[in-house]
Design an enzyme around this catalytic site. Structure first.
Site, PDB file in Angstrom:
ATOM      1  N   LYS A  21       0.830  -1.438   0.089  1.00  0.00           N
ATOM      2  CA  LYS A  21       0.195   0.083  -0.282  1.00  0.00           C
ATOM      3  C   LYS A  21       1.062   1.118  -0.453  1.00  0.00           C
ATOM      4  O   LYS A  21       1.850   1.053   0.508  1.00  0.00           O
ATOM      5  CB  LYS A  21      -1.227  -0.309   1.577  1.00  0.00           C
ATOM      6  CG  LYS A  21      -1.991   0.416   1.724  1.00  0.00           C
ATOM      7  CD  LYS A  21      -3.465   0.072   0.976  1.00  0.00           C
ATOM      8  CE  LYS A  21      -4.619   0.890   1.102  1.00  0.00           C
ATOM      9  NZ  LYS A  21      -6.000   0.100   0.627  1.00  0.00           N
ATOM     10  N   GLY A  68     -19.878   7.249   6.298  1.00  0.00           N
ATOM     11  CA  GLY A  68     -19.794   7.941   5.514  1.00  0.00           C
ATOM     12  C   GLY A  68     -20.148   7.014   4.080  1.00  0.00           C
ATOM     13  O   GLY A  68     -20.937   5.628   4.108  1.00  0.00           O
ATOM     14  N   GLY A 118     -19.255   8.052   1.011  1.00  0.00           N
ATOM     15  CA  GLY A 118     -18.733   8.603   0.020  1.00  0.00           C
ATOM     16  C   GLY A 118     -18.701   7.639  -0.928  1.00  0.00           C
ATOM     17  O   GLY A 118     -19.347   6.701  -1.315  1.00  0.00           O
ATOM     18  N   VAL A 177     -17.637   4.169  -2.012  1.00  0.00           N
ATOM     19  CA  VAL A 177     -18.289   2.627  -1.761  1.00  0.00           C
ATOM     20  C   VAL A 177     -19.679   2.794  -1.569  1.00  0.00           C
ATOM     21  O   VAL A 177     -20.551   1.847  -1.865  1.00  0.00           O
ATOM     22  CB  VAL A 177     -16.776   1.798  -1.211  1.00  0.00           C
ATOM     23  CG1 VAL A 177     -17.885   0.621  -1.183  1.00  0.00           C
ATOM     24  CG2 VAL A 177     -16.088   2.382  -1.756  1.00  0.00           C
ATOM     25  N   ALA A 178     -19.561   3.718  -0.290  1.00  0.00           N
ATOM     26  CA  ALA A 178     -21.124   3.430   0.601  1.00  0.00           C
ATOM     27  C   ALA A 178     -22.805   4.138  -0.404  1.00  0.00           C
ATOM     28  O   ALA A 178     -22.910   3.342  -0.161  1.00  0.00           O
ATOM     29  CB  ALA A 178     -20.790   3.959   1.942  1.00  0.00           C
ATOM     30  N   TYR A 179     -21.892   4.820  -1.682  1.00  0.00           N
ATOM     31  CA  TYR A 179     -22.910   5.148  -2.006  1.00  0.00           C
ATOM     32  C   TYR A 179     -23.403   4.825  -2.542  1.00  0.00           C
ATOM     33  O   TYR A 179     -25.223   4.334  -2.985  1.00  0.00           O
ATOM     34  CB  TYR A 179     -22.911   6.725  -2.540  1.00  0.00           C
ATOM     35  CG  TYR A 179     -23.358   7.320  -4.173  1.00  0.00           C
ATOM     36  CD1 TYR A 179     -24.912   8.102  -3.793  1.00  0.00           C
ATOM     37  CD2 TYR A 179     -23.364   6.885  -5.350  1.00  0.00           C
ATOM     38  CE1 TYR A 179     -25.245   7.975  -4.845  1.00  0.00           C
ATOM     39  CE2 TYR A 179     -24.007   6.796  -6.569  1.00  0.00           C
ATOM     40  CZ  TYR A 179     -25.282   7.849  -5.658  1.00  0.00           C
ATOM     41  OH  TYR A 179     -26.313   8.747  -7.042  1.00  0.00           O
TER      42      TYR A 179
HETATM   43  N1  LIG Z   1     -13.203   2.017  -2.801  1.00  0.00           N
HETATM   44  C1  LIG Z   1     -12.408   0.558  -3.040  1.00  0.00           C
HETATM   45  O1  LIG Z   1     -12.805   0.217  -4.051  1.00  0.00           O
HETATM   46  C2  LIG Z   1     -12.787   0.593  -1.576  1.00  0.00           C
HETATM   47  C3  LIG Z   1     -11.920  -0.941  -1.586  1.00  0.00           C
HETATM   48  C4  LIG Z   1     -11.793  -1.628  -0.339  1.00  0.00           C
HETATM   49  C5  LIG Z   1     -12.286  -1.023   0.583  1.00  0.00           C
HETATM   50  N2  LIG Z   1     -12.173   0.507   0.673  1.00  0.00           N
HETATM   51  C6  LIG Z   1     -12.356   1.443   1.702  1.00  0.00           C
HETATM   52  O2  LIG Z   1     -13.714   1.443   2.108  1.00  0.00           O
HETATM   53  C7  LIG Z   1     -13.716   2.641   3.080  1.00  0.00           C
HETATM   54  C8  LIG Z   1     -14.411   4.251   1.852  1.00  0.00           C
HETATM   55  O3  LIG Z   1     -13.483   4.387   0.849  1.00  0.00           O
HETATM   56  P1  LIG Z   1     -14.119   5.273  -0.560  1.00  0.00           P
HETATM   57  O4  LIG Z   1     -13.558   4.878  -1.345  1.00  0.00           O
HETATM   58  O5  LIG Z   1     -15.939   5.273  -0.147  1.00  0.00           O
HETATM   59  O6  LIG Z   1     -13.739   6.820   0.169  1.00  0.00           O
HETATM   60  P2  LIG Z   1     -14.397   8.093   0.070  1.00  0.00           P
HETATM   61  O7  LIG Z   1     -12.868   9.128   0.274  1.00  0.00           O
HETATM   62  O8  LIG Z   1     -15.245   8.252  -1.282  1.00  0.00           O
HETATM   63  O9  LIG Z   1     -15.774   7.943   1.114  1.00  0.00           O
HETATM   64  C9  LIG Z   1     -15.740   7.840   2.639  1.00  0.00           C
HETATM   65  C10 LIG Z   1     -15.927   8.599   3.372  1.00  0.00           C
HETATM   66  O10 LIG Z   1     -16.020   8.583   4.597  1.00  0.00           O
HETATM   67  C11 LIG Z   1     -16.309   9.927   4.845  1.00  0.00           C
HETATM   68  N3  LIG Z   1     -15.902  10.788   6.324  1.00  0.00           N
HETATM   69  C12 LIG Z   1     -14.813  10.599   6.728  1.00  0.00           C
HETATM   70  N4  LIG Z   1     -14.408  10.639   8.644  1.00  0.00           N
HETATM   71  C13 LIG Z   1     -16.031  10.393   8.755  1.00  0.00           C
HETATM   72  C14 LIG Z   1     -16.347  10.603  10.649  1.00  0.00           C
HETATM   73  N5  LIG Z   1     -15.826  10.719  11.034  1.00  0.00           N
HETATM   74  N6  LIG Z   1     -18.174  10.394  10.135  1.00  0.00           N
HETATM   75  C15 LIG Z   1     -18.637  10.232   9.112  1.00  0.00           C
HETATM   76  N7  LIG Z   1     -18.116   9.979   8.091  1.00  0.00           N
HETATM   77  C16 LIG Z   1     -16.351  10.000   8.150  1.00  0.00           C
HETATM   78  C17 LIG Z   1     -15.844  10.856   3.866  1.00  0.00           C
HETATM   79  O11 LIG Z   1     -16.127  12.882   3.934  1.00  0.00           O
HETATM   80  C18 LIG Z   1     -16.211  10.341   2.250  1.00  0.00           C
HETATM   81  O12 LIG Z   1     -17.092  10.759   2.621  1.00  0.00           O
HETATM   82  C19 LIG Z   1     -12.177   3.915   3.401  1.00  0.00           C
HETATM   83  O13 LIG Z   1     -11.997   2.633   4.490  1.00  0.00           O
HETATM   84  C20 LIG Z   1     -11.250   2.451   2.247  1.00  0.00           C
HETATM   85  O14 LIG Z   1     -10.408   2.280   2.599  1.00  0.00           O
HETATM   86  C21 LIG Z   1     -11.999   0.892  -0.344  1.00  0.00           C
HETATM   87  C1  LIG Z   2      -8.556  -1.500  -5.503  1.00  0.00           C
HETATM   88  C2  LIG Z   2      -7.886  -1.861  -4.295  1.00  0.00           C
HETATM   89  C3  LIG Z   2      -6.716  -2.359  -5.132  1.00  0.00           C
HETATM   90  C4  LIG Z   2      -7.509  -1.254  -3.648  1.00  0.00           C
HETATM   91  C5  LIG Z   2      -8.655  -0.505  -1.920  1.00  0.00           C
HETATM   92  N1  LIG Z   2      -8.779   0.499  -1.812  1.00  0.00           N
HETATM   93  C6  LIG Z   2      -8.743  -1.672  -1.352  1.00  0.00           C
HETATM   94  O1  LIG Z   2      -8.728  -1.551  -0.174  1.00  0.00           O
HETATM   95  O2  LIG Z   2      -9.312  -3.014  -0.938  1.00  0.00           O
END
Ligand SMILES: NC(=O)c1ccc[n+]([C@@H]2O[C@H](COP(=O)([O-])OP(=O)(O)OC[C@H]3O[C@@H](n4cnc5c(N)ncnc54)[C@H](O)[C@@H]3O)[C@@H](O)[C@H]2O)c1
Ligand SMILES: CC(C)C[C@H](N)C(=O)O
Length: 364
Positions: A80, A180, A182, A184-186
């Site tokens: 990472k 959250g 963001g 993913v969660a949307y």
């Molecule tokens: N994007 C991916 O494909 C992916 C894959 C695996 C894991 N993840 C994990 O999932 C999580 C979300 O990823 P994402 O890509 O949606 O990120 P993102 O930044 O788009 O969304 C995270 C959201 O959390 C909000 N947030 C931050 N701190 C907060 C708090 N204290 N209370 C409430 N909301 C808060 C942010 O404002 C943001 O909207 C991360 O931990 C990331 O490592 C993401």
């Molecule tokens: C898309 C992936 C390579 C990485 C992702 N952010 C995860 O934590 O799994």
């Protein structure tokens, strides 16, 4: 923090500090374990309180990727990157290109992708300098933004966890508290809403909350209220360590299933929620959809094939719950066992020398 002691304790292979004065790049690439293959893991850009906090985050996340990739059945190791900086203010083209050159210098030991604070456009800049980047624009034959696929995997994994807790994997009528909303969660909320779940959401970004309220009829609460709301499932989808001494006594949920990495502040918190009878879907098993999707690029990306592989998240959550029941251990330990056993099996099976394409004297 005594870095080498920490590296030795958890068997890290390599840590690279990248500094480029011109662009302001300050990055840490952590490579944890490459037994199964090259280390694949995203690049996070974040404003850390200290350099030590950034190093710790890179290390924890890299190790998480080793387990995630192993548990998902991928032939990939774990790594990472964290870039220190504010993703809204400090990004520039030179920074990502400089970072791309550092990745190229590792000659394939590390492959990157998106994480919190980075986008497809950032990956495209990295791609100007190196091929060792995934999640770039589909125009390059790549898989694009991994978040919707991660969300689909979380949705499937949540259903598997719900089955263990409620006897059915239907989420219709279930109340789900999402922390959250963001990238993913949307997308997760969209699947949940389509299945007829009731959503309670929070985010520090008011616009993100508003969108979920308008599009999915979600109820909004303040960030510090999400832990204590009446719900069936808590879905942590922001940053890590939200399952901790302060939040556990507030939880009413029977299931914890969300996208965030490193959800347990410490492993003892995993023991605690297990004792409370909460079904916990281990973070790196349930959120593997994104990495499964980008990893498909290594075979020449095929969306249909990638989505089929993402379906395995459901089975993997079921498997972890089965191991936990069989061995009388919490699910986080069962997931670790599943991942560690695979790495160990592969390490041992490579004990025997077999010729693999390259003649061993070919460089002479
Ligand atoms: N994007 C991916 O494909 C992916 C894959 C695996 C894991 N993840 C994990 O999932 C999580 C979300 O990823 P994402 O890509 O949606 O990120 P993102 O930044 O788009 O969304 C995270 C959201 O959390 C909000 N947030 C931050 N701190 C907060 C708090 N204290 N209370 C409430 N909301 C808060 C942010 O404002 C943001 O909207 C991360 O931990 C990331 O490592 C993401
Ligand atoms: C898309 C992936 C390579 C990485 C992702 N952010 C995860 O934590 O799994």
């Amino acid at each position: 923090m005594e870095i080498f002691k920490y590296l030795e304790t958890y068997d890290y292979e390599q840590v690279v500090f990248c500094q480029d004065k011109q662009s302001g790049l300050k990055a840490i690439i952590a490579i944890h374990d490459t037994t199964l293959g090259p280390a694949l893991g995203g690049t996070r850009m974040w404003t850390y309180e200290s350099e030590e906090a950034a190093i710790e985050d890179a290390l924890r996340l890299a190790r998480g990727m080793t387990y995630k990739n192993a548990a998902a059945g991928l032939n990939l190791g774990g790594g990472k990157t964290v870039i220190i900086g504010d993703p809204r203010r400090d990004k520039n083209e030179e920074m990502f290109r400089a970072f791309g050159r550092y990745i190229q210098g590792l000659n394939g030991r590390y492959i990157t992708a998106e994480d919190v604070g980075t986008t497809v456009a950032d990956m495209d800049l990295i791609h100007e300098e190196t091929d060792y980047v995934t999640g770039i624009s589909p125009a390059f034959g790549s898989s694009g933004n991994p978040s919707p696929v991660t969300a689909y995997g979380v949705y499937r994994g949540m259903k598997a966890a719900a089955k263990a807790a409620f006897g059915t994997d239907s989420l219709e009528g279930k109340t789900i508290a999402v922390q959250g909303v963001g990238n993913v969660a949307y997308n997760l909320c969209r699947h949940l809403h389509e299945e007829g779940a009731q959503l309670i959401v929070t985010d520090i970004n008011k616009e993100a909350v508003q969108r979920a309220v308008e599009e999915f009829g979600a109820k909004a609460v303040e960030p510090n209220e999400i832990y204590g709301v009446e719900c069936d499932i808590y879905a942590p989808c922001a940053l890590g360590a939200t399952i901790n001494d302060d939040t556990i006594p507030q939880l009413k949920a029977k299931v914890i299933a969300g996208a965030a990495n490193n959800q347990l502040k410490e492993t003892r918190h995993g023991d605690q929620i297990h004792e409370m009878g909460i079904v916990y879907a281990p973070d790196y098993v349930i959120n593997a959809g994104g990495v499964i999707n980008v990893a498909d690029e290594l075979y020449g990306y095929n969306r249909e094939r990638a989505m089929k592989k993402v379906e395995t998240v459901y089975n993997n959550i079921e498997k972890v719950i089965e191991i936990a029941k069989r061995d009388g251990i919490p699910t986080y330990k069962a997931a670790d066992r599943m991942a560690e056993e695979r790495i160990e099996r592969m390490r041992n099976s490579r004990g025997q020398f077999l010729q693999n394409g390259h003649h061993i004297l070919s460089r002479r």
